[in-house]
Design a protein around this motif. Structure first.
Motif, short mmCIF file in Angstrom:
data_model
loop_
_atom_site.label_atom_id
_atom_site.label_comp_id
_atom_site.label_asym_id
_atom_site.label_seq_id
_atom_site.Cartn_x
_atom_site.Cartn_y
_atom_site.Cartn_z
N ALA A 127 -3.40 56.75 43.80
CA ALA A 127 -3.87 57.67 42.92
C ALA A 127 -4.37 58.68 43.41
CB ALA A 127 -4.70 57.08 41.80
N GLY A 128 -5.36 58.56 44.60
CA GLY A 128 -6.25 59.33 45.19
C GLY A 128 -5.38 60.50 46.01
N THR A 129 -4.29 59.86 46.80
CA THR A 129 -3.53 60.98 47.39
C THR A 129 -2.77 61.63 46.45
OG1 THR A 129 -3.17 59.07 49.08
CG2 THR A 129 -1.54 60.73 49.33
N ALA A 130 -2.20 61.12 45.45
CA ALA A 130 -1.34 61.90 44.33
C ALA A 130 -2.20 63.09 43.93
CB ALA A 130 -0.74 61.04 43.19
N THR A 131 -3.28 62.76 43.40
CA THR A 131 -4.17 63.75 42.54
C THR A 131 -4.74 64.75 43.61
OG1 THR A 131 -5.04 61.91 41.29
CG2 THR A 131 -6.54 64.17 41.50
N THR A 132 -4.85 64.46 44.82
CA THR A 132 -5.26 65.42 45.96
C THR A 132 -4.14 66.46 46.20
OG1 THR A 132 -6.69 63.94 46.92
CG2 THR A 132 -6.10 65.91 48.44
N GLY A 133 -2.85 65.74 46.16
CA GLY A 133 -1.50 66.67 46.35
C GLY A 133 -1.50 67.67 45.35
N LEU A 134 -1.95 67.26 44.07
CA LEU A 134 -1.85 68.33 42.93
C LEU A 134 -2.78 69.49 43.06
CD1 LEU A 134 -1.24 65.90 39.93
CD2 LEU A 134 0.50 67.30 41.10
N LEU A 135 -3.77 69.10 43.72
CA LEU A 135 -5.03 69.76 43.61
C LEU A 135 -5.41 70.90 44.92
CD1 LEU A 135 -7.94 67.77 41.96
CD2 LEU A 135 -6.72 69.41 41.06
N ILE A 136 -4.60 70.23 46.05
CA ILE A 136 -5.16 70.94 47.33
C ILE A 136 -4.86 72.31 47.46
CG2 ILE A 136 -3.12 70.47 48.82
CD1 ILE A 136 -5.20 69.05 50.51
N ASP A 137 -3.70 73.14 46.93
CA ASP A 137 -3.35 74.13 46.95
C ASP A 137 -4.07 75.18 45.86
OD1 ASP A 137 -1.79 73.97 49.08
OD2 ASP A 137 -0.03 73.50 47.86
N ARG A 138 -4.99 74.57 45.05
CA ARG A 138 -5.58 75.21 43.89
C ARG A 138 -6.99 75.38 43.97
NH1 ARG A 138 -1.53 72.52 41.80
NH2 ARG A 138 0.11 73.30 40.34
N ILE A 139 -7.74 74.45 44.87
CA ILE A 139 -9.17 74.67 44.81
C ILE A 139 -9.45 74.72 46.16
CG2 ILE A 139 -9.75 73.75 42.49
CD1 ILE A 139 -10.19 71.07 43.95
N PRO A 140 -10.89 75.22 46.59
CA PRO A 140 -11.07 75.48 47.93
C PRO A 140 -11.40 73.91 48.76
CG PRO A 140 -12.35 76.92 46.54
CD PRO A 140 -11.49 75.84 45.67
N LEU A 141 -11.19 73.69 49.75
CA LEU A 141 -11.31 72.50 50.87
C LEU A 141 -12.70 71.73 50.45
CD1 LEU A 141 -9.42 72.84 53.97
CD2 LEU A 141 -9.18 71.06 52.24
N PRO A 142 -13.84 72.50 50.54
CA PRO A 142 -15.09 71.97 50.14
C PRO A 142 -15.04 71.04 48.67
CG PRO A 142 -15.45 74.03 51.06
CD PRO A 142 -14.21 73.85 50.76
N ALA A 143 -14.43 71.93 48.00
CA ALA A 143 -14.57 71.32 46.57
C ALA A 143 -13.45 69.88 46.47
CB ALA A 143 -13.85 72.04 45.42
N ILE A 144 -12.45 70.08 47.23
CA ILE A 144 -11.54 68.97 47.52
C ILE A 144 -12.26 67.60 47.98
CG2 ILE A 144 -9.61 67.88 48.69
CD1 ILE A 144 -8.50 69.51 46.55
N TYR A 145 -13.15 67.87 49.16
CA TYR A 145 -13.88 66.86 49.59
C TYR A 145 -14.99 66.34 48.80
CZ TYR A 145 -11.86 66.88 54.28
OH TYR A 145 -11.34 66.73 55.48
N ALA A 146 -15.38 67.28 47.83
CA ALA A 146 -16.47 66.90 46.82
C ALA A 146 -16.01 65.97 45.64
CB ALA A 146 -17.17 67.96 46.29
N LEU A 147 -14.84 66.38 45.30
CA LEU A 147 -13.80 65.67 44.29
C LEU A 147 -13.39 64.39 44.78
CD1 LEU A 147 -11.56 68.36 42.67
CD2 LEU A 147 -13.76 67.03 41.58
N ALA A 148 -13.17 64.48 46.39
CA ALA A 148 -12.76 62.91 46.75
C ALA A 148 -13.97 61.95 46.87
CB ALA A 148 -12.13 63.13 48.08
#
Length: 417
Positions: free
Chosen positions: A375-396
């Protein structure tokens, strides 16, 4: 008779000094043979996913079909894991695992045969791969149940679980490397055949080991029916805490791979992702072995939220790294908490189990980690082109931080013995 607290460790039963070393784990009668057999089976799991992916792609000519087929394999393997483990608990590993692994190995060989050359139907191979996933032998849960039955005290069990977890991570890392070497000299389907052979040999060697027989005798002689209600409630609470944190760990780990790929791409060094992920694995191995070697005074349910907090904070900090070198260092720091958190979740779940539910209880933790990772991989795949990387790591980091906070709520007071 008064109920005994689930997590109490009687001082008289706890050895000290050399008796608590990792060598003492392997001195448990039959442990080396059973553990070695389990690692052979787990090496198959390290190879099978990539082997199937490459074989199905070669056989169907489609990445989309290969991805869909692998999703089916993952779904049936992960979500039916507690069911397979329950069968082991009910009938014993020697009655359940041989027919299960035989069917699984035959299905893998069948997949290898039909994908050896191009032109196979994606629908047909998808059905067979899904069936193979449903028959995946629960080698890991069975091995952890054996440790639990035969480790003489819970501190030695901590070392057994740590050694088991770190070794499993190593073979799961080596597996894809072996597949990469194999496909250089043979068709991709050859990796599926090798995976089938490894799981067959490993599982049969495991169930034939004397350790399995002694564990069955220990389980049969233990009394688990005459329990106070407070102990049953405490067990349920312990399992809930273990599963919640396992889900958080899985969700967070599932996001790390894609996040590292995106970070490396953004810095123009895509090849560096391998070093970042290696840093995570090294940190996890070091952290797991160090954690297992410590004789902790606090109970597992007290340590688990703190480990989750450390994992989440360090993961969020990784997103602020200015370059790949810092990211690798912080990722290694994150890894220091991964194996200890997973080990503690297994300890907590094991303390929540009875002799008749030990395998399936551990399987719930394993299932939750794997499902969370997907689920984490799938969600990250949906978001990774839409929000900045620091936010991706924070959401992770958010899932493990929330699960740590939730499980930090004090449990109800245990009855005194």
């Amino acid at each position: 008779m008064a109920a005994k607290p689930v997590f109490e460790l009687p001082a008289a039963d706890v050895p000290s000094g050399p008796a608590l070393s990792y060598a003492a784990v392997l001195r448990i009668p039959g442990a080396r043979r059973a553990f070695g057999a389990a690692l052979v089976g787990r090496l198959s799991y390290g190879m099978v996913s990539l082997s199937l992916l490459l074989a199905v792609k070669a056989g169907t000519g489609s990445y989309a079909v290969a991805g869909t087929v692998m999703a089916l394999f993952g779904a049936t393997s992960v979500f039916l894991s507690p069911v397979r483990a329950a069968l082991v608990d009910r009938y014993g590993p020697r009655r359940v695992l041989p027919p299960m692994v035989a069917v699984y190995a035959v299905l893998l060989v069948g997949i290898a045969v039909v994908t050896w050359r191009p032109g196979v139907s994606g629908v047909w191979v998808g059905g067979v791969v899904a069936a193979a996933g449903a028959c995946t032998p629960p080698v890991g849960p069975v091995m952890r149940a054996l440790w639990s039955e035969l480790a003489p005290d819970r501190r030695l069990l901590q070392r057994a679980f740590s050694l088991d977890g770190v070794s499993e991570e190593v073979v799961l890392t080596v597996g894809p490397l072996l597949v990469g070497a194999l496909v250089g000299v043979a068709p991709a389907a050859a990796g599926v055949v090798v995976s089938a052979g490894l799981i067959l040999v490993g599982t049969l060697a495991l169930v034939s080991s004397p350790m399995v027989g002694r564990a069955a005798e220990a389980s049969a002689s233990s009394s688990s029916e005459d329990e106070a209600d407070a102990v049953v409630v405490s067990r349920r609470t312990g399992l809930w805490r273990a599963v919640v944190v396992a889900a958080g760990v899985g969700l967070s780990l599932g996001a790390i791979d894609l996040s590292a790929v995106a970070f490396a791409d953004a810095h123009g060094r895509a090849h560096a992702v391998a070093w970042i992920l290696a840093a995570l694995s090294i940190g996890s191995a070091v952290g797991g072995l160090a954690y297992g070697a410590v004789s902790w005074r606090s109970a597992p349910d007290r340590r688990l939220p703190l480990l989750g907090l450390g994992l989440g904070v360090s993961l969020a900090a990784a997103g602020l790294s200015p370059n790949l070198y810092v990211l690798a260092a912080v990722t290694m720091l994150t890894g220091l908490f991964v194996a200890p958190a997973i080990t503690t979740a297994y300890l907590l779940a094991d303390a929540a189990a009875t002799a008749n539910t030990r395998t399936r209880t551990g399987a719930w933790v394993n299932t939750t980690i794997n499902a969370g990772a997907s689920a984490g991989t799938a969600t990250t795949g949906l978001l990774i082109d839409r929000i900045p990387l620091p936010a991706i790591y924070a959401l992770a980091a958010l899932p493990i931080l929330l699960s740590a906070a939730g499980t930090a709520i004090p449990a109800s007071r245990q009855p005194k013995s």
